[in-house]
Design a protein around this motif. Structure first.
Motif, PDB file in Angstrom:
ATOM      1  N   ILE A 244       0.842  -1.208   0.000  1.00 31.95           N
ATOM      2  CA  ILE A 244       0.000   0.000   0.000  1.00 31.95           C
ATOM      3  C   ILE A 244       0.871   1.251   0.000  1.00 31.95           C
ATOM      4  CG2 ILE A 244      -1.645   1.349   1.369  1.00 31.95           C
ATOM      5  CD1 ILE A 244      -2.821  -1.315   2.346  1.00 31.95           C
ATOM      6  N   ILE A 245       1.940   1.243   0.802  1.00 29.87           N
ATOM      7  CA  ILE A 245       2.832   2.400   0.864  1.00 29.87           C
ATOM      8  C   ILE A 245       3.511   2.629  -0.485  1.00 29.87           C
ATOM      9  CG2 ILE A 245       4.902   3.352   1.949  1.00 29.87           C
ATOM     10  CD1 ILE A 245       2.489   3.311   3.806  1.00 29.87           C
ATOM     11  N   LEU A 246       4.041   1.551  -1.091  1.00 29.79           N
ATOM     12  CA  LEU A 246       4.705   1.693  -2.388  1.00 29.79           C
ATOM     13  C   LEU A 246       3.743   2.226  -3.450  1.00 29.79           C
ATOM     14  CD1 LEU A 246       6.848  -1.580  -2.560  1.00 29.79           C
ATOM     15  CD2 LEU A 246       7.674   0.757  -2.241  1.00 29.79           C
ATOM     16  N   HIS A 247       2.545   1.644  -3.492  1.00 26.76           N
ATOM     17  CA  HIS A 247       1.553   2.085  -4.479  1.00 26.76           C
ATOM     18  C   HIS A 247       1.130   3.529  -4.211  1.00 26.76           C
ATOM     19  CE1 HIS A 247      -1.708   1.780  -7.383  1.00 26.76           C
ATOM     20  NE2 HIS A 247      -2.541   2.244  -6.472  1.00 26.76           N
ATOM     21  N   GLY A 248       0.957   3.873  -2.939  1.00 26.12           N
ATOM     22  CA  GLY A 248       0.554   5.231  -2.589  1.00 26.12           C
ATOM     23  C   GLY A 248       1.605   6.257  -2.981  1.00 26.12           C
ATOM     24  N   LEU A 249       2.877   5.948  -2.712  1.00 26.09           N
ATOM     25  CA  LEU A 249       3.951   6.858  -3.111  1.00 26.09           C
ATOM     26  C   LEU A 249       3.957   7.057  -4.619  1.00 26.09           C
ATOM     27  CD1 LEU A 249       6.867   5.624  -0.810  1.00 26.09           C
ATOM     28  CD2 LEU A 249       5.639   7.801  -0.634  1.00 26.09           C
ATOM     29  N   ASP A 250       3.744   5.967  -5.354  1.00 25.91           N
ATOM     30  CA  ASP A 250       3.699   6.058  -6.815  1.00 25.91           C
ATOM     31  C   ASP A 250       2.555   6.947  -7.268  1.00 25.91           C
ATOM     32  OD1 ASP A 250       4.838   5.107  -9.349  1.00 25.91           O
ATOM     33  OD2 ASP A 250       2.917   4.107  -9.625  1.00 25.91           O
ATOM     34  N   GLU A 251       1.390   6.786  -6.630  1.00 20.33           N
ATOM     35  CA  GLU A 251       0.226   7.608  -6.975  1.00 20.33           C
ATOM     36  C   GLU A 251       0.482   9.087  -6.671  1.00 20.33           C
ATOM     37  OE1 GLU A 251      -3.084   6.927  -8.128  1.00 20.33           O
ATOM     38  OE2 GLU A 251      -2.146   5.092  -8.836  1.00 20.33           O
ATOM     39  N   LEU A 252       1.277   9.363  -5.634  1.00 23.44           N
ATOM     40  CA  LEU A 252       1.555  10.747  -5.234  1.00 23.44           C
ATOM     41  C   LEU A 252       2.738  11.347  -5.984  1.00 23.44           C
ATOM     42  CD1 LEU A 252       1.021  10.432  -1.358  1.00 23.44           C
ATOM     43  CD2 LEU A 252      -0.556  11.392  -3.054  1.00 23.44           C
TER      44      LEU A 252
END
Length: 313
Positions: A244-252
């Motif tokens: 979730i953190i990796l995907h969230g950073l990518d989205e941001l």
């Protein structure tokens, strides 16, 4: 038959066909969205048994039922309205909120791993002979429901992203269908898993040699399975939280960490041929778990320091 009535019946027929078609579309969309959330469902099923393994057999199913009710409350009363409101009013807030939930999962997973490695425990188990068993059960259920809230939020977010083009009404119906179906599937499976030893005991007392053999196998296998599920549950918290953190950073817009993980996944897929799909997924899961472990250990360290500081006053 009067012409007006014929026209009315014809209109009703058209509306009925349209409604049936709409229901078919909603069902298909719900099935598609549910399948995309399958990975988190597996993690949910792996995590939950660890919350009931300390209880006596007569309390296992009641505890599972309490957690299942809490899960339905999470999905239908808290997350469904919140998801629809965020989708309509503030879609940009979804990713940061999911990342906060992912960080909580990292903390929970890291804390469990640190406890297994000998770190000081926070909270009680039944082996510690808690003074108030009812209070302990309530605390354990609350902890399970809190963890379920994070996993359920991920499930609902995946579902919502899969039906973003649907109307708000259809989105709500699909979210509700997926939430109910997943809750029944997960906690039905968990109930079956934790009662399998009782089934084995029952079969071992039958007159049939085959039934006794199956019963004895289940009795021997269940402790191993429960221990394995507890380990998988801890790992699941770390890899889902880290993912979730990796995907969230990518989205941001912070593409580096997720990009590196995906590059390594792709390299493994190319190098391993027919096994590339499985080993590639495993590579990304391990990298996500390492990210989750590092972040979770940092949060756990801070929490322990705060707890010690409060204890000094």
């Amino acid at each position: 038959m009067p012409t007006g009535l014929v026209a009315l019946l014809d209109d009703i027929s058209v509306i009925a066909r349209a409604a049936a078609s709409s229901l078919d579309d909603v069902s298909a969309a719900a099935a598609k969205a549910g399948s995309k959330a399958a990975g988190v469902v597996i993690d949910d099923a792996a995590v939950t048994p660890s919350y009931v393994t300390d209880f006596t057999p007569d309390r296992e199913l009641p505890v599972i039922m309490r957690i299942a009710k809490g899960s339905l409350f999470n999905k239908l009363i808290i997350l469904l309205p919140a998801a629809l409101a965020l989708s309509a009013l503030l879609p940009s807030a979804i990713t940061p909120l999911l990342m906060a939930g992912g960080l909580f999962l990292c903390f929970e997973g890291a804390e469990k791993l640190l406890e297994k490695l000998g770190a000081e425990k926070i909270g009680e188990t039944l082996e510690d002979a808690p003074a108030d068993v009812t209070a302990f059960e309530n605390a354990r259920v609350s902890g399970a429901v809190r963890t379920d809230l994070i996993l359920s939020a991920e499930i609902m977010a995946i579902t919502l992203s899969s039906v973003a083009t649907e109307s708000l009404l259809n989105q709500g119906i699909i979210l509700a269908l997926v939430g109910i179906a997943i809750t029944v599937a997960v906690y039905g499976a968990v109930g079956l898993i934790v009662k399998m030893d009782d089934i084995g005991l029952h079969l071992s007392e039958k007159s049939s040699a085959l039934a006794r053999k199956i019963g004895h196998f289940l009795l021997r296998a269940m402790p191993v399975l429960l221990a394995l599920l507890a380990t998988v549950g801890t790992a699941a918290m770390l890899w889902v939280g880290g993912g979730i953190i990796l995907h969230g950073l990518d989205e941001l817009g912070v593409h580096g960490p997720a990009g590196l993980a995906h590059d390594m996944q792709h390299a493994v897929e190319v190098a391993t041929g027919p096994l590339g799909g499985i080993l590639g997924w495993l590579t990304y899961a391990v990298l996500s778990a390492l990210v989750g472990l590092v972040l979770g250990a940092i949060v756990a360290g801070v929490v322990h320091l705060i707890a010690k500081a409060r204890g000094k006053h």
